[in-house]
Design a protein around this motif. Structure first.
Motif, PDB file in Angstrom:
ATOM      1  N   PHE A   1      -5.613  25.013   9.478  1.00  0.00           N
ATOM      2  CA  PHE A   1      -5.673  26.433   9.816  1.00  0.00           C
ATOM      3  C   PHE A   1      -6.277  26.665  11.192  1.00  0.00           C
ATOM      4  O   PHE A   1      -5.916  27.642  11.870  1.00  0.00           O
TER       5      PHE A   1
ATOM      6  N   ALA B   1      -3.315  26.286  13.382  1.00  0.00           N
ATOM      7  CA  ALA B   1      -2.399  27.415  13.219  1.00  0.00           C
ATOM      8  C   ALA B   1      -2.905  28.657  13.935  1.00  0.00           C
ATOM      9  O   ALA B   1      -2.132  29.398  14.557  1.00  0.00           O
ATOM     10  N   LEU B   2      -4.217  28.875  13.876  1.00  0.00           N
ATOM     11  CA  LEU B   2      -4.789  30.080  14.466  1.00  0.00           C
ATOM     12  C   LEU B   2      -4.926  29.990  15.981  1.00  0.00           C
ATOM     13  O   LEU B   2      -5.171  31.003  16.647  1.00  0.00           O
TER      14      LEU B   2
ATOM     15  N   GLN C   1      -0.822  30.907  16.734  1.00  0.00           N
ATOM     16  CA  GLN C   1      -0.222  32.164  16.293  1.00  0.00           C
ATOM     17  C   GLN C   1      -1.299  33.225  16.122  1.00  0.00           C
ATOM     18  O   GLN C   1      -2.460  32.896  15.855  1.00  0.00           O
TER      19      GLN C   1
ATOM     20  N   TRP D   1      -3.636  35.798  14.249  1.00  0.00           N
ATOM     21  CA  TRP D   1      -4.222  35.541  12.936  1.00  0.00           C
ATOM     22  C   TRP D   1      -3.547  36.341  11.824  1.00  0.00           C
ATOM     23  O   TRP D   1      -3.432  35.846  10.694  1.00  0.00           O
TER      24      TRP D   1
ATOM     25  N   ASP E   1      -0.404  36.975  11.638  1.00  0.00           N
ATOM     26  CA  ASP E   1       0.834  36.260  11.320  1.00  0.00           C
ATOM     27  C   ASP E   1       0.546  35.075  10.410  1.00  0.00           C
ATOM     28  O   ASP E   1       1.305  34.793   9.469  1.00  0.00           O
ATOM     29  N   VAL E   2      -0.530  34.359  10.693  1.00  0.00           N
ATOM     30  CA  VAL E   2      -0.916  33.244   9.823  1.00  0.00           C
ATOM     31  C   VAL E   2      -1.234  33.764   8.426  1.00  0.00           C
ATOM     32  O   VAL E   2      -0.813  33.189   7.409  1.00  0.00           O
TER      33      VAL E   2
ATOM     34  N   TRP F   1       0.418  32.755   4.707  1.00  0.00           N
ATOM     35  CA  TRP F   1      -0.376  32.005   3.741  1.00  0.00           C
ATOM     36  C   TRP F   1      -0.962  32.857   2.627  1.00  0.00           C
ATOM     37  O   TRP F   1      -1.280  32.330   1.547  1.00  0.00           O
TER      38      TRP F   1
END
Length: 340
Positions: free
Chosen positions: A91, A94-95, A98, A100, A102-103, A107
């Motif tokens: 994560f 991911a952050l 993208q 946050w 959108d993440v 999820w």
């Protein structure tokens, strides 16, 4: 009463805490990130590091990673507490790539069915992280969301096989209708396995705005109920209110179509905790507090217990006298935090 902290204290505290793992002793949750966010949200940043100094004996080092979580194998890694560091790293990456929200949009529906893992603490940690990010986005707050989501993924635990019972029209009476489990022994996981029947309150809600209104109602009802039922288990019954409140805090940051399923899972969590720790008899009534909200927060802070502070945080969100009475009841029932 919420105050946007611009002192940098929350960021300092989170950076201090991110060297620690999400748990200690393999099963007990690290509550510190949630508490420091609550204190700064309610205008008490000067108390943060003093409280952390009292709590530091409950912190463990960050766990060792095993293997990266990938797009190909994330389902296999879901619910494996040994992979907490791997999930947090996933994560974190991911952050950085993208936005946050959108993440979270990707999820949230993946993690939502497993909200019950870790005694619901992971979603509560995510709810605090989201509130902080909505107040102001920066690197430590993004890192805190990564830690919260990673903990949730590692402790992901769905529930199944629950028979639906007739619910009352409102949340309060539906919580009253929750039958206690037959064998109330063991820890959270053992008791969760014993939950077999729950009222299906708000199960027909599909409209997002209605879902948000019902979730608000649930948080209020569960918070009020603690005042008369918290003696069933002073610590664990806090989560009947704080878990759905974490979901409520997150709704505005996820797509609207996710609001109804969020309500349904939050209800099941609150009702399950109610079933697992129900007292033999409730108190007839609890008097309204004779002090304003600010003094109730001061009482909780002086007491120091992490669950007391977090229930008080939720009670301040609800904002009425019965909620404040529940917070003061938690102070009465709980052991205070003392230096080790």
């Amino acid at each position: 009463m919420d105050t946007h902290d611009t002192s940098g204290t929350l960021e300092e505290a989170l950076q201090r805490l991110h060297a620690s793992g999400p748990e200690r002793l393999g099963r007990l949750t690290n509550h510190a990130p949630m508490v420091v966010e609550a204190l700064t949200a309610h205008g008490r940043p000067e108390a943060v590091h003093r409280w952390l100094d009292l709590y530091r004996h409950k912190l463990e080092d960050f766990p060792a990673p095993l293997a990266p979580v990938t797009a190909a194998d994330w389902r296999e890694a879901l619910g494996d507490p040994r992979r907490a560091a791997d999930w947090i790293a996933h994560f974190t990456r991911a952050l950085t790539e993208q936005p946050w929200r959108d993440v979270l949009a990707v999820w949230w529906p993946r993690l939502l069915p497993g909200l019950y893992g870790g005694s619901t603490h992971p979603v509560i940690r995510v709810g605090h992280a989201v509130r902080a990010l909505e107040a102001g986005e920066n690197e430590p707050r993004l890192a805190e969301l990564a830690h919260g989501l990673g903990y949730w993924a590692a402790r992901h635990r769905p529930v199944s096989g629950i028979t639906s019972l007739q619910a009352a029209p409102d949340a309060a009476r539906s919580l009253d209708a929750v039958p206690p489990i037959d064998d109330p022994r063991g820890g959270f996981t053992d008791r969760l396995t014993a939950v077999r029947r729950l009222p299906l309150w708000a199960g027909d809600v599909t409209d997002p705005d209605t879902a948000r209104a019902r979730l608000t109602e649930l948080v209020r009802a569960a918070t009020h109920r603690y005042a008369t039922h918290g003696h069933g288990e002073a610590t664990m019954l806090v989560h009947a209110a704080t878990a759905p409140n974490a979901v409520l805090r997150t709704l505005a940051s996820v797509p609207r179509e996710l609001w109804p399923p969020s309500l349904h899972v939050a209800w099941t969590a609150s009702a399950a905790v109610t079933a697992m720790y129900a007292p033999a008899e409730p108190l007839a009534a609890v008097p309204a507090p004779d002090r304003p909200a600010e003094e109730v927060l001061e009482r909780a802070l002086a007491h120091g217990d992490e669950h007391v502070i977090k229930l008080t945080d939720t009670a301040l969100d609800v904002g009425d006298e019965r909620a404040l009475a529940a917070a003061l009841r938690a102070v009465e029932l709980s052991e205070p935090l003392v230096p080790n």
